[in-house]
Design a protein around this motif. Structure first.
Motif, PDB file in Angstrom:
ATOM      1  N   THR A 214     -38.489 -17.270 -33.901  1.00  0.00           N
ATOM      2  CA  THR A 214     -39.686 -17.087 -34.715  1.00  0.00           C
ATOM      3  C   THR A 214     -40.639 -18.272 -34.590  1.00  0.00           C
ATOM      4  O   THR A 214     -41.854 -18.112 -34.676  1.00  0.00           O
ATOM      5  CB  THR A 214     -39.309 -16.861 -36.186  1.00  0.00           C
ATOM      6  OG1 THR A 214     -38.496 -17.948 -36.648  1.00  0.00           O
ATOM      7  CG2 THR A 214     -38.538 -15.553 -36.355  1.00  0.00           C
ATOM      8  N   GLU A 215     -40.077 -19.462 -34.350  1.00  0.00           N
ATOM      9  CA  GLU A 215     -40.929 -20.644 -34.163  1.00  0.00           C
ATOM     10  C   GLU A 215     -41.793 -20.491 -32.915  1.00  0.00           C
ATOM     11  O   GLU A 215     -43.006 -20.757 -32.953  1.00  0.00           O
ATOM     12  CB  GLU A 215     -40.058 -21.896 -34.052  1.00  0.00           C
ATOM     13  CG  GLU A 215     -40.853 -23.181 -33.902  1.00  0.00           C
ATOM     14  CD  GLU A 215     -39.971 -24.419 -33.813  1.00  0.00           C
ATOM     15  OE1 GLU A 215     -40.490 -25.475 -33.418  1.00  0.00           O
ATOM     16  OE2 GLU A 215     -38.765 -24.313 -34.132  1.00  0.00           O
TER      17      GLU A 215
ATOM     18  N   SER B 204     -44.440 -17.804 -33.457  1.00  0.00           N
ATOM     19  CA  SER B 204     -45.544 -18.328 -34.265  1.00  0.00           C
ATOM     20  C   SER B 204     -46.471 -19.197 -33.426  1.00  0.00           C
ATOM     21  O   SER B 204     -47.702 -19.084 -33.513  1.00  0.00           O
ATOM     22  CB  SER B 204     -44.992 -19.147 -35.441  1.00  0.00           C
ATOM     23  OG  SER B 204     -44.256 -18.340 -36.331  1.00  0.00           O
ATOM     24  N   GLN B 205     -45.882 -20.058 -32.585  1.00  0.00           N
ATOM     25  CA  GLN B 205     -46.685 -20.939 -31.736  1.00  0.00           C
ATOM     26  C   GLN B 205     -47.547 -20.147 -30.762  1.00  0.00           C
ATOM     27  O   GLN B 205     -48.666 -20.545 -30.438  1.00  0.00           O
ATOM     28  CB  GLN B 205     -45.771 -21.898 -30.970  1.00  0.00           C
ATOM     29  CG  GLN B 205     -45.094 -22.941 -31.849  1.00  0.00           C
ATOM     30  CD  GLN B 205     -44.025 -23.729 -31.100  1.00  0.00           C
ATOM     31  OE1 GLN B 205     -43.716 -23.435 -29.939  1.00  0.00           O
ATOM     32  NE2 GLN B 205     -43.460 -24.737 -31.754  1.00  0.00           N
TER      33      GLN B 205
ATOM     34  N   GLY C 261     -48.656 -17.132 -31.311  1.00  0.00           N
ATOM     35  CA  GLY C 261     -49.529 -16.212 -32.033  1.00  0.00           C
ATOM     36  C   GLY C 261     -49.111 -14.760 -31.952  1.00  0.00           C
ATOM     37  O   GLY C 261     -49.946 -13.855 -32.039  1.00  0.00           O
TER      38      GLY C 261
ATOM     39  N   PRO D  83     -47.371 -11.536 -33.525  1.00  0.00           N
ATOM     40  CA  PRO D  83     -46.974 -11.004 -34.836  1.00  0.00           C
ATOM     41  C   PRO D  83     -45.492 -10.626 -34.857  1.00  0.00           C
ATOM     42  O   PRO D  83     -44.957 -10.092 -33.885  1.00  0.00           O
ATOM     43  CB  PRO D  83     -47.861  -9.769 -35.012  1.00  0.00           C
ATOM     44  CG  PRO D  83     -48.977  -9.934 -34.049  1.00  0.00           C
ATOM     45  CD  PRO D  83     -48.408 -10.699 -32.897  1.00  0.00           C
TER      46      PRO D  83
END
Length: 417
Positions: free
Chosen positions: A154-155, A158-159, A161, A163
Motif C-alpha cells: 500500500t505504501e 500510495s507513492q 498514486g 487508488p
C-alpha cells in the motif's frame, strides 16, 4: 525501416502493431501456426497495474520454505542443478530486500500504468474487444497475518498514486457478492478498482489482424535456425523458409529469448517459470466472480472471462516442459471450488500450462542491447498481458528515435551489467 519481430505472443504482436503504426515495414516470425499459442494462450486474464509486484520480496525466502511443504503449494521447486539456474535463484534472493523490492515494484508499476493507458487509447481508437471487464482486482486474504502484511504494497501504491481499498470481510463480499457464501474462510482484502480483465488470446489474435491491415507480414510455421552476424551487427535470420533480412530485429520470444540471445553474446537473466491454468464454463452467473480475485494463500487468480472462469497461477521452477501433473491441477481446482463452489461446471475443466519468462527482479527487459541492431521486449513474467501495450509502444518509440512517454533507461538489459 524494415524490422523483424521474433515471436507472436502478446508481446511480439503488440510490438509489431506499434512499430507498423509508427511507419515501419514489419515482419513477424513464429514457429507456431498462429498468434498467442504458447504463454499468451490461456493465462489468468488479469490486466492488473496495481498488482504489479516482483516475486522477490522481503520474507519470501521464509515463505518459500513453508510453501514447499504445503499440499496445495503455490511454489514448486524442481530445478535442474546447473550454474545458470543457481545464478538466477541467487538473483531472486538478492532482490528480497525492502530497498530492492521498492525499486523493482516502482519500475513495474510505472510500465504497467503506462501500458494500461495505452490499452485504453487502443480500445478507444479501434474498438477492439476481448471479453474485457473494468471491475477491478480483489486480493483476498484468508489469514489475519496476510492482511497485516500489506503495508509495503500500500505504501508503494500510495507513492505511485494508484487508488486502492483495504476491505474487511463484508467489504470483500460487496465487491464479489458470491463470497457471501464463504465469508467464514476470509479475513479481508486489498481491492484495486482500476484493474481490468480480458482474454489475452482473443486480444492478440484481433490485434494481429489489425497489424496485418497496417502491412505487417506474419510468417507462421517458421522455425528460427540461426542468426547471421557481421561484427556487432545482425545481417539476417536463418529459418526453415530461407533467409530474412532487416534493418533491426526485436527479440520477443518470452522464455526462449535467452537461448537465442546467448548465440549473439547477450546474456539475459530469464528463467522459464511454469504456470498453470484451468478454464470452466459458468453455470450460475450470480455465484461466479465479478472480475478477478487473487487468492493470496495459493497465489492463484480467479477471473471472469465472458461466460467462462479462468483460474491461473503457481510458480514451478522445473525447466522447459509443459507437463500437467494432477496435483498441480488439483491446486487450481481447490482454490476456485473452495471460494466459488456453486459457480461452474467443475466436471468439465480444461487444463493448460505455460512458461513465463521471469527476471530475478521481476521487471521486464525492454530496449537496446550491445548488439547494434538488436532490441529486446521480453522477461515480463506473469505480467505480459498487463504490460503488453505499454511495452510495444515504448519499444516502437525507442527504435523510431522518438522520446518515450515514460522513463525507460532502467528497463534495459544494461541494468544487469
Amino acid at each position: 525501416m524494415k524490422i523483424v519481430v521474433l515471436g507472436s505472443g502478446v508481446i511480439g504482436v503488440t510490438s509489431a502493431y506499434y512499430l507498423a503504426r509508427a511507419g515501419h515495414q514489419v515482419t513477424v516470425i513464429d514457429r507456431q501456426p498462429g498468434p498467442a499459442l504458447e504463454t499468451s494462450f490461456a493465462n489468468a486474464g488479469e490486466i492488473s497495474p496495481g498488482y504489479s509486484s516482483p516475486w522477490a520480496a522481503p520474507g519470501i525466502p521464509q515463505k518459500a520454505v513453508k510453501w514447499l511443504l504445503m499440499k496445495n503449494a503455490p511454489l514448486i521447486l524442481q530445478p535442474q542443478l546447473n550454474l545458470e539456474v543457481m545464478q538466477w535463484l541467487f538473483g531472486i534472493l538478492r532482490n528480497c530486500t525492502s530497498t530492492r523490492y521498492a525499486v523493482n515494484k516502482s519500475r513495474m508499476v510505472r510500465l504497467s500504468e503506462y501500458s494500461h493507458h495505452c490499452l485504453k487509447e487502443l480500445r478507444a481508437e479501434t474498438g477492439i474487444s476481448y471479453d474485457g471487464r473494468e471491475k477491478g482486482t480483489l486480493q483476498l486474504f484468508r489469514t489475519q497475518k496476510q492482511l497485516d502484511d500489506i503495508s509495503k504494497d500500500t505504501e508503494v501504491l500510495s507513492q505511485c498514486g494508484i487508488p486502492f481499498e483495504v476491505l474487511d470481510v463484508d467489504g470483500c463480499a460487496r465487491a464479489e457478492p458470491a463470497l457471501n457464501e464463504v465469508k467464514s474462510k476470509i479475513k479481508g482484502g486489498l481491492r484495486l478498482p482500476n484493474d481490468e480483465t480480458g482474454d489475452c488470446f482473443k486480444f492478440t489474435n484481433k490485434l494481429a489482424d489489425m497489424a496485418q491491415a497496417l502491412g505487417v507480414e506474419f510468417k507462421f510455421n517458421t522455425t528460427i535456425e540461426a542468426i547471421e552476424q557481421t561484427g556487432n551487427h545482425i545481417r539476417s535470420v536463418v529459418t526453415n523458409d530461407g533467409l530474412i533480412t532487416a534493418d533491426n530485429f526485436v527479440l520477443a520470444l518470452g522464455s526462449y529469448s535467452p537461448i537465442l540471445a546467448r548465440s549473439l553474446g547477450v546474456k539475459l537473466p530469464i528463467y522459464p517459470i511454469k504456470g498453470y491454468s484451468l478454464t470452466l464454463s459458468i453455470t450460475d452467473a450470480d455465484q461466479a466472480p465479478v472480475s478477478t480475485l487473487m487468492d493470496e494463500s495459493y497465489k492463484i487468480a480467479i477471473t471472469r472471462l465472458g461466460d467462462r472462469v479462468r483460474v491461473g497461477g503457481m510458480a514451478e521452477v522445473s525447466g522447459y516442459n509443459n507437463r500437467l501433473p494432477k496435483n498441480r491441477c488439483d491446486t487450481l481446482m481447490h482454490s476456485v471450488s473452495d471460494l466459488f463452489p456453486k459457480s461452474c461446471n467443475f466436471e468439465d475443466a480444461k487444463y493448460w500450462s505455460g512458461l513465463r519468462p521471469m527476471t530475478p527482479d521481476g521487471t521486464p527487459i525492454v530496449g537496446a542491447t550491445p548488439v547494434k541492431n538488436l532490441y529486446l521486449n521480453t522477461g515480463h513474467g506473469t505480467l505480459g498481458w498487463t504490460m503488453a501495450c505499454g511495452s510495444g509502444q515504448l519499444l516502437a518509440d525507442i527504435i523510431s528515435g522518438r522520446a518515450p512517454a515514460i522513463q525507460h533507461d532502467d528497463l534495459s538489459v544494461s541494468r544487469y551489467s
